[in-house]
Each structure stands twice: as C-alpha cells, then as structure tokens.
Scaffold this motif. Structure first.
Motif, PDB file in Angstrom:
ATOM      1  N   THR A   1       0.850  -1.201   0.000  1.00 15.44           N
ATOM      2  CA  THR A   1       0.000   0.000   0.000  1.00 15.44           C
ATOM      3  C   THR A   1       0.885   1.250   0.000  1.00 15.44           C
ATOM      4  OG1 THR A   1      -0.117  -0.092   2.412  1.00 15.44           O
ATOM      5  CG2 THR A   1      -1.931  -1.103   1.190  1.00 15.44           C
ATOM      6  N   HIS A   2       0.353   2.335  -0.514  1.00 15.51           N
ATOM      7  CA  HIS A   2       1.146   3.563  -0.651  1.00 15.51           C
ATOM      8  C   HIS A   2       0.241   4.781  -0.851  1.00 15.51           C
ATOM      9  CE1 HIS A   2       0.436   3.265  -5.006  1.00 15.51           C
ATOM     10  NE2 HIS A   2       0.734   1.969  -4.892  1.00 15.51           N
ATOM     11  N   LEU A   3       0.889   5.906  -1.085  1.00 14.25           N
ATOM     12  CA  LEU A   3       0.248   7.217  -1.212  1.00 14.25           C
ATOM     13  C   LEU A   3      -0.943   7.240  -2.175  1.00 14.25           C
ATOM     14  CD1 LEU A   3       0.645  10.231  -0.418  1.00 14.25           C
ATOM     15  CD2 LEU A   3       2.234  10.426  -2.339  1.00 14.25           C
ATOM     16  N   ASP A   4      -0.898   6.472  -3.250  1.00 13.52           N
ATOM     17  CA  ASP A   4      -1.951   6.539  -4.275  1.00 13.52           C
ATOM     18  C   ASP A   4      -3.069   5.522  -4.049  1.00 13.52           C
ATOM     19  OD1 ASP A   4      -0.255   8.375  -5.321  1.00 13.52           O
ATOM     20  OD2 ASP A   4       0.247   7.269  -7.141  1.00 13.52           O
ATOM     21  N   ILE A   5      -3.027   4.798  -2.907  1.00  8.08           N
ATOM     22  CA  ILE A   5      -4.025   3.761  -2.658  1.00  8.08           C
ATOM     23  C   ILE A   5      -4.993   4.213  -1.563  1.00  8.08           C
ATOM     24  CG2 ILE A   5      -4.365   1.372  -1.866  1.00  8.08           C
ATOM     25  CD1 ILE A   5      -3.149   1.624  -4.694  1.00  8.08           C
ATOM     26  N   SER A   6      -6.285   4.276  -1.934  1.00 11.63           N
ATOM     27  CA  SER A   6      -7.312   4.757  -0.998  1.00 11.63           C
ATOM     28  C   SER A   6      -8.040   3.569  -0.355  1.00 11.63           C
ATOM     29  CB  SER A   6      -8.324   5.598  -1.774  1.00 11.63           C
ATOM     30  OG  SER A   6      -8.989   4.763  -2.720  1.00 11.63           O
ATOM     31  N   ASP A   7      -8.933   3.883   0.591  1.00 11.84           N
ATOM     32  CA  ASP A   7      -9.769   2.832   1.186  1.00 11.84           C
ATOM     33  C   ASP A   7     -10.612   2.146   0.106  1.00 11.84           C
ATOM     34  OD1 ASP A   7      -8.877   3.197   3.798  1.00 11.84           O
ATOM     35  OD2 ASP A   7     -10.320   4.796   4.184  1.00 11.84           O
ATOM     36  N   ASP A   8     -11.120   2.940  -0.844  1.00 12.58           N
ATOM     37  CA  ASP A   8     -11.920   2.365  -1.931  1.00 12.58           C
ATOM     38  C   ASP A   8     -11.086   1.408  -2.782  1.00 12.58           C
ATOM     39  OD1 ASP A   8     -14.086   3.766  -1.083  1.00 12.58           O
ATOM     40  OD2 ASP A   8     -14.005   5.315  -2.646  1.00 12.58           O
ATOM     41  N   ASP A   9      -9.823   1.772  -3.032  1.00 11.91           N
ATOM     42  CA  ASP A   9      -8.934   0.884  -3.795  1.00 11.91           C
ATOM     43  C   ASP A   9      -8.751  -0.443  -3.063  1.00 11.91           C
ATOM     44  OD1 ASP A   9      -8.458   2.713  -5.864  1.00 11.91           O
ATOM     45  OD2 ASP A   9      -6.811   3.664  -4.764  1.00 11.91           O
ATOM     46  N   VAL A  10      -8.613  -0.369  -1.735  1.00  8.55           N
ATOM     47  CA  VAL A  10      -8.436  -1.593  -0.944  1.00  8.55           C
ATOM     48  C   VAL A  10      -9.685  -2.471  -1.072  1.00  8.55           C
ATOM     49  CG1 VAL A  10      -8.225  -2.503   1.414  1.00  8.55           C
ATOM     50  CG2 VAL A  10      -6.761  -0.628   0.663  1.00  8.55           C
ATOM     51  N   GLU A  11     -10.866  -1.835  -0.967  1.00  9.74           N
ATOM     52  CA  GLU A  11     -12.124  -2.579  -1.125  1.00  9.74           C
ATOM     53  C   GLU A  11     -12.176  -3.265  -2.493  1.00  9.74           C
ATOM     54  OE1 GLU A  11     -14.719  -3.466   0.854  1.00  9.74           O
ATOM     55  OE2 GLU A  11     -13.224  -2.760   2.300  1.00  9.74           O
ATOM     56  N   ALA A  12     -11.829  -2.508  -3.536  1.00  6.32           N
ATOM     57  CA  ALA A  12     -11.871  -3.056  -4.898  1.00  6.32           C
ATOM     58  C   ALA A  12     -10.848  -4.185  -5.046  1.00  6.32           C
ATOM     59  CB  ALA A  12     -11.604  -1.948  -5.911  1.00  6.32           C
ATOM     60  N   ALA A  13      -9.677  -4.007  -4.459  1.00  2.27           N
ATOM     61  CA  ALA A  13      -8.636  -5.045  -4.540  1.00  2.27           C
ATOM     62  C   ALA A  13      -9.117  -6.325  -3.874  1.00  2.27           C
ATOM     63  CB  ALA A  13      -7.349  -4.549  -3.881  1.00  2.27           C
TER      64      ALA A  13
END
Ligand SMILES: *Cc1c(COP(=O)(O)O)cnc(C)c1O
Length: 345
Positions: A323-335
C-alpha cells in the motif's frame, strides 16, 4: 489499474509538483544547490547524524556506503535476503569487490550472537590470514523481503554491540525507516543511533519521484561524496528533485500510518481466502508477502492484472502487495473484491 506492486509506483502530488517547479536551485557538483543543501541538513537532523548526502537512488546510497566502509577483498555481513545483497543488481561484487557473508535470522532480523558466531575471534595466525577480513555489518529496517518487518530496537542495539566488540562498522539500510517509525512511534534518530551510516529513501512510501540520502559522520560523508562523483552521481540542478523529497518529508511522513492500516485491512481479508497463504501477524507495515496455493504466482498475478489489480510475483509461489500514497480505502475494497474473485471466497 490498482497498482500494489510497490510503493515506488506512487506519483508526485499536485502540491509536490508545485514545490518542485519553484525550487531554488544551484549546481550540486559545486555543492551549492540550496534545496539539496537544505534536504541534506534536514535528513542529518532527523537522523541525529552529522551530515548527509543526497543521491539519485537507494541502490547508490547503499552501495557507496559499502564501498566507503571497505576495501576490495573485505567481507561484509548482511541479514537474510538483504536488499543490498540480492536486490541491487549484484553491485557489491563489481563495485566494492567484497565478499558477502549472509547471516541466519528470522524475518530479516538477526541477533548479536549470530554475528559473533559468524565472526569468531581467531587467535591462530593461519586462520586469521585465510578468511577475508570482516569490516562491515548491514541491517535493513524495515525489511523488504521479509514483508516490511520491523527490527526491535533492542535487537538492533545487540547487533551494534557485537559489531563494536570486533571493530566492525555498521550500516543501516533504512529505505523504509520512516515506516518503522510510523509503526512503533520510535523516532528515526533512535533507530539510527550507534550506526556509522544510514540510508533512507524518499521515492518509496514518502512519494517523492527521485532520491535517497546517506547520512553519517562528516568525514565519512566526505568520502561518500567522492564516490558519488566517481560513479557519475553528481546531478547538477538536483534541487528540483530534492524539493520533492523535502515536501515528502514535511507532508507525507505522518500519513504512513494510513498505509499500514490499509495493508492490515487488506491482509485480514486475504487471510480469509482459501487460495492464499500469508502470515497475518507478520504484516507490520505496508508490505504483504503472500503465496497463492492454488496456482503459480505468475498466473495468479496475471489473472488479477486482467481484472485491474497489479501485484508483484517474485518466483513460483511468492507474491507481494504494497500500500502507498496513491491507494485509498476504496482501492483496498476493490482489490479485495478482485482477490476474492481470483482466489475464491
Ligand atoms: C528500494 C530499496 C532500496 C533501493 O532503492 P532504489 O532507490 O530503488 O535504488 C534499498 N533498500 C531497500 C530495503 C529497498 O526496499
């Protein structure tokens, strides 16, 4: 594409680009680029060390540290799977001409006794002259290949004591030392105390486009500056890039705890998936090392990629998500959704 291959893929923010655009610059080779000088002073201060030198990459800061601490033919102790040894294009051999002596340990962490056992005090003339003289020991905190493992401060101190007993210099590969601090609250300076040199990266989780710094005593950094020039690292109006690093130090260090929280949430969801193996306890910072039990790692990564999730496959079984600066909570959900799809619920 949700890119979890590495925290190096993070891109400069608008505010960082503005800082870069308007940075005062000079000529780094003449040592008068004001933004580079400010960055070097800031990093030395943060680490509690006398001086620092800005360089284009962490590979360069690490390898110049190895070069500056040793002479060809010397031996260098490193921890298991050290980046300096396995992740930097084999540089210690051609650049420094040193013998790498890997130590045994757990999750990248080794003890003072492991160093003592590997470096016995030999009193016999023949055995002394037969072995390459050990000059340096390198630690890595957090440990990349071990999945962002944090060194306990006491264990670090134990190794530094053992190194001092036999006159070894000690180098800290702190590419992600910021992450250790975010995870434990122990300051970078506390981690850096007692080392003869420390390398830190700005281009990983901190989100700057370019650069690392090597810090240490003034005399050592002067020697490192000579090697920086010798290997072609004199990079003129480097203040443009240093401005990104300064901006990252000022604005992106505190937020690393968010990356850790997101890695934790992702790892917990992954731990529930039948097709994945991971050590949940071992997810301490922003890196998740895991294995796909149902299919080869490259195939697993390929199927995720087809669905919009980019992961790093190391070999037949091992993968990484960061995880890093460009990864949001929504990105985590989608992942998580994509991983469930590929690995089974
Ligand atoms: C990335 C990394 C480096 C090297 O940094 P580059 O800037 O990519 O050359 C060194 N050590 C560790 C632990 C790293 O993760």
């Amino acid at each position: 594409m949700i890119d979890l291959r590495s925290d190096t893929v993070s891109r400069p923010t608008e505010a960082m680009r503005a800082a870069i655009a308007f940075a005062p610059v000079g000529d780094d080779v003449y040592h008068d680029d004001p933004t580079v000088l400010r960055l070097e002073e800031t990093v030395a201060g943060l680490l509690g060390l006398e001086d620092a030198v800005y360089m284009p990459t962490g590979t360069m800061t690490n390898q110049i540290a190895v070069r500056a601490h040793t002479e060809p033919g010397d031996a260098v102790f490193v921890g298991p799977d050290a980046h300096i040894w396995l992740g930097e294009a084999g540089a210690p051999a051609p650049i420094s001409g040193v013998v790498i002596r890997p130590l045994l340990g757990e999750r990248g962490v080794f003890s003072g006794d492991a160093l003592r056992d590997a470096n016995p005090q030999m009193d016999d003339y023949a055995s002394k002259t037969l072995s390459a003289p050990a000059r340096l020991v390198c630690l890595e905190n957090t440990h990349n290949a071990a999945g962002g493992a944090v060194w306990p401060l006491e264990t670090q101190r134990g190794v530094l004591e053992a190194a001092a007993e036999s006159g070894l210099a000690a180098h800290l590969d702190g590419a992600r030392l910021w992450h250790a601090t975010a995870a434990t609250g122990i300051s970078e300076a506390e981690y850096a105390a007692g080392f003869d040199s420390v390398s830190v990266c700005f281009s990983k989780g901190l989100g700057a486009p370019v650069g690392s710094a090597l810090a240490g005593p003034a005399g050592f950094i002067a020697r490192a500056r000579r090697f920086k020039q010798l290997y072609g690292g004199g990079f003129r109006q480097a203040g443009m890039m240093a401005a990104g690093a300064l901006h990252a130090i000022e604005h992106h260090r505190e937020r690393l705890v968010d990356d850790h929280r997101r890695a934790r949430a992702l790892a917990e969801a992954m731990d529930d998936l039948p097709g994945l193996d991971l050590d949940l306890e071992g997810v301490e910072t922003n890196i998740i090392r895991f294995q796909s039990s149902g299919m080869p790692a490259t195939e697993f990564a390929g199927r995720c990629r087809d669905r919009g999730l980019s992961l790093l496959a190391y070999n037949r079984r091992d993968l990484r998500a960061v995880t890093h600066l460009d990864i949001s909570d929504d990105d985590v959900e989608a992942a998580i959704g994509i991983l469930q799809d590929v690995a089974g619920r």
